[in-house]
Design a protein around this motif. Structure first.
Motif, short mmCIF file in Angstrom:
data_model
loop_
_atom_site.label_atom_id
_atom_site.label_comp_id
_atom_site.label_asym_id
_atom_site.label_seq_id
_atom_site.Cartn_x
_atom_site.Cartn_y
_atom_site.Cartn_z
N VAL A 140 48.33 53.44 46.44
CA VAL A 140 49.72 53.01 46.64
C VAL A 140 49.80 51.95 47.73
O VAL A 140 50.50 50.93 47.60
N ALA A 141 49.07 52.16 48.83
CA ALA A 141 49.07 51.19 49.92
C ALA A 141 48.52 49.84 49.45
O ALA A 141 49.06 48.78 49.80
N CYS A 142 47.45 49.88 48.68
CA CYS A 142 46.87 48.64 48.17
C CYS A 142 47.86 47.89 47.28
O CYS A 142 48.01 46.66 47.39
N LEU A 143 48.54 48.60 46.41
CA LEU A 143 49.51 47.96 45.51
C LEU A 143 50.67 47.37 46.29
O LEU A 143 51.19 46.31 45.95
N GLU A 144 51.09 48.06 47.34
CA GLU A 144 52.20 47.55 48.15
C GLU A 144 51.85 46.22 48.80
O GLU A 144 52.73 45.38 49.02
N TYR A 145 50.57 46.01 49.10
CA TYR A 145 50.13 44.77 49.72
C TYR A 145 49.52 43.79 48.72
O TYR A 145 48.90 42.81 49.10
N GLY A 146 49.70 44.07 47.43
CA GLY A 146 49.24 43.16 46.40
C GLY A 146 47.74 43.19 46.14
O GLY A 146 47.22 42.30 45.48
N GLN A 147 47.04 44.21 46.65
CA GLN A 147 45.60 44.30 46.47
C GLN A 147 45.29 45.07 45.19
O GLN A 147 44.75 46.19 45.19
N ILE A 148 45.61 44.45 44.06
CA ILE A 148 45.51 45.12 42.77
C ILE A 148 44.06 45.40 42.40
O ILE A 148 43.73 46.48 41.88
N ASP A 149 43.16 44.46 42.67
CA ASP A 149 41.74 44.67 42.34
C ASP A 149 41.16 45.86 43.11
O ASP A 149 40.40 46.66 42.56
N THR A 150 41.53 45.97 44.41
CA THR A 150 41.03 47.09 45.21
C THR A 150 41.57 48.41 44.67
O THR A 150 40.83 49.40 44.57
N ALA A 151 42.84 48.43 44.31
CA ALA A 151 43.44 49.65 43.76
C ALA A 151 42.74 50.04 42.46
O ALA A 151 42.44 51.22 42.23
N ARG A 152 42.45 49.04 41.63
CA ARG A 152 41.76 49.31 40.36
C ARG A 152 40.38 49.90 40.61
O ARG A 152 39.97 50.86 39.96
N GLU A 153 39.64 49.31 41.55
CA GLU A 153 38.29 49.80 41.84
C GLU A 153 38.30 51.24 42.36
O GLU A 153 37.43 52.05 42.02
N LEU A 154 39.28 51.56 43.21
CA LEU A 154 39.39 52.92 43.72
C LEU A 154 39.63 53.92 42.59
O LEU A 154 39.00 54.98 42.51
N LEU A 155 40.56 53.56 41.70
CA LEU A 155 40.89 54.46 40.59
C LEU A 155 39.71 54.59 39.63
O LEU A 155 39.41 55.69 39.14
N GLU A 156 39.03 53.48 39.34
CA GLU A 156 37.89 53.55 38.43
C GLU A 156 36.80 54.46 38.98
O GLU A 156 36.22 55.26 38.24
N ALA A 157 36.54 54.34 40.29
CA ALA A 157 35.50 55.18 40.89
C ALA A 157 35.85 56.66 40.81
O ALA A 157 35.01 57.50 40.51
#
Length: 239
Positions: free
Chosen positions: A166-183
């Motif tokens: 959620v924090a990553c998405l709030e700051y526009g870090q979509i790739d980081t959020a995706r990588e966290l979820l994939e892992a």
């Protein structure tokens, strides 16, 4: 979460990417319900800033900029659809350039023609700002990152992975959020909310390859797929 953040709380879904629409009669794409051409162009500019992949809106904006009062914004409007499409949409970009080149100066005509020929290999001045552009960064040369930020669940003291996502998405870090979820999903530490969030990211970024790869990984691992995966895979055929 991703959809809410990107829509600013609006409950309406963003427009689907219009991969196919008729250009045989460009007049059919022109807007006349917003009063003056300037007002219609401004409306489309706000829309494209929010939904930069809406090719229909880009095309309408370029057609409007052909008008006498907006011709100074024509090159910038054309630049935006080139930026939005990257190496894709060769025929659409070529068609729009052919349609507008009689109103572009020689430098701009040569610039867009070279861009069409060389694609991503053409670094040149692709991000140099032209009047009317919303997507150009204004940078005329490659930039170097001055800061390297590393985020981890431990150092950031997040309560769980979803909190960090959620924090990553709030700051526009979509790739980081995706990588966290994939892992997390690949390791089996997942739930319905995580899967829905990851699927939403795939949909927003139109990343059919990653969606297919994740589904294949889950199937090979013997995991039961929730309906959201197969439904989204079917929808991705039109991305």
């Amino acid at each position: 979460m991703l959809e809410k953040l990107l829509r600013g709380g609006n409950t309406q879904a963003p427009p689907e990417l219009p991969l196919v629409f008729t250009l045989a009669n460009e007049k059919g794409l022109r807007l006349d319900q917003y009063g003056t051409p300037e007002r219609a162009w401004g409306f489309l500019s706000h829309h494209i800033r929010r939904y930069p992949q809406d090719l229909r809106a880009h095309t309408q904006r370029i057609l409007l900029a052909q008008g006498e009062s907006l011709q100074d914004r024509l090159a910038g409007s054309l630049q935006d659809i080139f930026i939005a499409l990257g190496n894709a949409g060769q025929q659409l970009r070529a068609h729009l350039l052919e349609l507008t080149k009689s109103q572009l100066n020689a430098d701009d005509t040569n610039f867009f023609s070279t861009w069409l020929e060389q694609g991503s290999a053409f670094s040149g001045e692709t991000m140099k700002w032209r009047m009317g552009s919303l997507l150009a960064s204004g940078q005329e040369a490659p930039t170097a990152s001055l800061l390297h930020i590393e985020r981890s669940q431990e150092t950031a003291q997040y309560t769980d992975v979803m909190a960090e996502v959620v924090a990553c998405l709030e700051y526009g870090q979509i790739d980081t959020a995706r990588e966290l979820l994939e892992a997390e999903i690949q390791s089996g530490n997942t739930d319905e909310a995580m899967e829905q969030e990851l699927v939403s990211i795939y949909q927003y970024t139109r990343d059919k390859d990653r969606l297919d790869a994740m589904i294949k990984h889950l199937q090979e691992a013997g995991r039961d797929l929730s309906p959201v995966w197969l439904e989204k895979q079917q929808e991705s055929e039109s991305w």
